[in-house]
Motif scaffolding. Structure first.
Motif, PDB file in Angstrom:
ATOM      1  N   LYS A   1      -7.624  49.230  21.110  1.00  0.00           N
ATOM      2  CA  LYS A   1      -7.401  48.609  19.796  1.00  0.00           C
ATOM      3  C   LYS A   1      -6.484  47.404  19.914  1.00  0.00           C
TER       4      LYS A   1
ATOM      5  N   ASP B   1     -21.983  55.799  20.891  1.00  0.00           N
ATOM      6  CA  ASP B   1     -22.057  57.257  20.883  1.00  0.00           C
ATOM      7  C   ASP B   1     -23.275  57.786  20.134  1.00  0.00           C
TER       8      ASP B   1
ATOM      9  N   GLU C   1     -13.921  54.728  16.958  1.00  0.00           N
ATOM     10  CA  GLU C   1     -14.880  54.478  15.877  1.00  0.00           C
ATOM     11  C   GLU C   1     -15.521  53.107  16.030  1.00  0.00           C
ATOM     12  N   ALA C   2     -15.766  52.743  17.279  1.00  0.00           N
ATOM     13  CA  ALA C   2     -16.370  51.446  17.590  1.00  0.00           C
ATOM     14  C   ALA C   2     -16.915  51.498  19.016  1.00  0.00           C
TER      15      ALA C   2
ATOM     16  N   MET D   1     -24.882  53.915  15.834  1.00  0.00           N
ATOM     17  CA  MET D   1     -23.928  52.885  16.260  1.00  0.00           C
ATOM     18  C   MET D   1     -24.662  51.749  16.969  1.00  0.00           C
TER      19      MET D   1
ATOM     20  N   LYS E   1     -15.679  57.738  20.024  1.00  0.00           N
ATOM     21  CA  LYS E   1     -15.506  58.461  18.757  1.00  0.00           C
ATOM     22  C   LYS E   1     -14.107  58.260  18.195  1.00  0.00           C
ATOM     23  N   GLU E   2     -13.107  58.294  19.052  1.00  0.00           N
ATOM     24  CA  GLU E   2     -11.724  58.082  18.603  1.00  0.00           C
ATOM     25  C   GLU E   2     -11.539  56.650  18.100  1.00  0.00           C
TER      26      GLU E   2
ATOM     27  N   HIS F   1     -12.678  46.897  23.957  1.00  0.00           N
ATOM     28  CA  HIS F   1     -13.266  47.013  22.626  1.00  0.00           C
ATOM     29  C   HIS F   1     -14.392  45.985  22.545  1.00  0.00           C
TER      30      HIS F   1
END
Length: 349
Positions: free
Chosen positions: A24, A69, A135-136, A73, A132-133, A42
């Motif tokens: 992030k 995932d 979310e991207a 997505m 998943k953690e 990312h």
């Protein structure tokens, strides 16, 4: 640089959260997949992508693979042909990457400015948990210096990238040992760009006839990198390597008679006496899993030349020969004359 160890099947939640936070913030994380270790950023981060290219010393026109995932997505970043949506639900997660038209959502650094994007869902709990953690999606190549054999353990990553990565997650050795299969579904019939663990025989069950160009066999290089692993020298040890298509014992004996110190990389039961013997495995999947480890091991011995027997180009054997041709710089010997041309061109230590 932090080296964090975790169970590959049940990754530690704190390790996953920490890796996601690093991504992030625009950092880069090396982690295992079922194929090889990846160097991830990312997928929407221009700065993170630039760090990946810098650490890897990767040419900027060589695109990265975006890891997702789910099909949902993937649909956020690529135009998925309607006729293959259900196919993807059956074959993902798995070691297969699809080149599709890009929606322009991910960093242009990731796609190397192309209007296509390479996407896959990895079949490994660690990258899936990170995605998943986060979310991207995450994007990355193999976690090694450009041109070197790809890493299949965290130790290989440290060997190449120590101090140049924010976090390395040690999840043990990878399963397949060679990179994912890449298929371009923007063409009809689809075109195999890079062979891998998902074999041509399996591809044709799901996609119908698939074109296999010479570049997919590793016979030629290409001027445009449509997908990772296509344009530049890859997987190469520092020691000269020759693929042998005839009697291995005769090849080794001939080279040694010329005063050369020889290492042989044994594959599928084909072996012989040499100054150094490196055993890769008795079946093709074992050879694939140990291929990059063996190429790295070759450089640990002071030999003049390495020889490796050619394998049949069916199943995962196609991927093995693709990697060996690139690793050898296309040195293939079908007779003694060709072998000696390669062998005697090398300096004796």
């Amino acid at each position: 640089m932090l080296l964090l160890r975790t169970d590959p099947l049940k990754p530690d939640a704190d390790v996953i959260r920490f890796a996601a936070e690093v991504l992030k913030r625009g950092g880069i994380v090396a982690a295992p997949t079922e194929t090889v270790y990846g160097l991830f950023t990312h997928a929407y981060s221009d700065g993170g992508c630039a760090k990946v290219f810098k650490a890897k010393e990767r040419p900027p026109d060589n695109p990265l693979i975006v890891h997702v995932d789910s099909v949902e997505m993937a649909a956020q970043i690529a135009y998925i042909p309607e006729e293959i949506v259900d196919v993807l639900r059956r074959i993902w997660p798995g070691p297969i990457t699809l080149v599709m038209k890009s929606r322009g959502a991910v960093s242009r650094c990731v796609t190397a400015g192309l209007d296509t994007v390479a996407v896959r869902a990895p079949a490994h709990p660690i990258p899936l948990a990170i995605i998943k953690e986060l979310e991207a999606p995450i994007a990355g190549p193999s976690a090694n210096k450009a041109g070197r054999p790809s890493p299949t353990t965290a130790e290989h990553v440290v060997e190449d990238l120590n101090g140049e990565v924010d976090v390395i997650i040690d999840g043990g050795p990878t399963f397949f040992g060679v990179e994912s299969t890449i298929i371009d579904v923007t063409r009809k019939p689809p075109i195999l760009l890079r062979p891998g663990p998902f074999t041509v025989e399996e591809l044709e069950k799901y996609f119908g006839p698939v074109e296999i160009p010479p570049v997919a066999r590793g016979l030629i290089e290409t001027d445009v990198a449509l997908a990772p692993g296509m344009k530049y020298k890859h997987y190469a040890p520092n020691t000269p390597l020759v693929i042998v298509h005839f009697d291995l014992s005769l090849a080794v004996e001939t080279l040694r008679s010329k005063g050369l110190k020889v290492a042989v990389l044994c594959a599928t039961g084909r072996c012989t006496n040499a100054d150094v013997v490196i055993k890769m495995g008795d079946d093709l999947y074992e050879v694939a899993k140990n291929l990059y480890r063996s190429l790295r091991e070759l450089d640990r011995f002071s030999v003049d030349i390495g020889v490796v027997p050619a394998v049949e180009e069916t199943g995962i054997g196609l991927a093995i020969m693709n990697r060996l041709r690139k690793a050898s710089g296309h040195r293939e010997a079908f007779n003694l004359g060709q072998l000696l041309k390669y062998g005697l061109a090398q300096p004796v230590f």
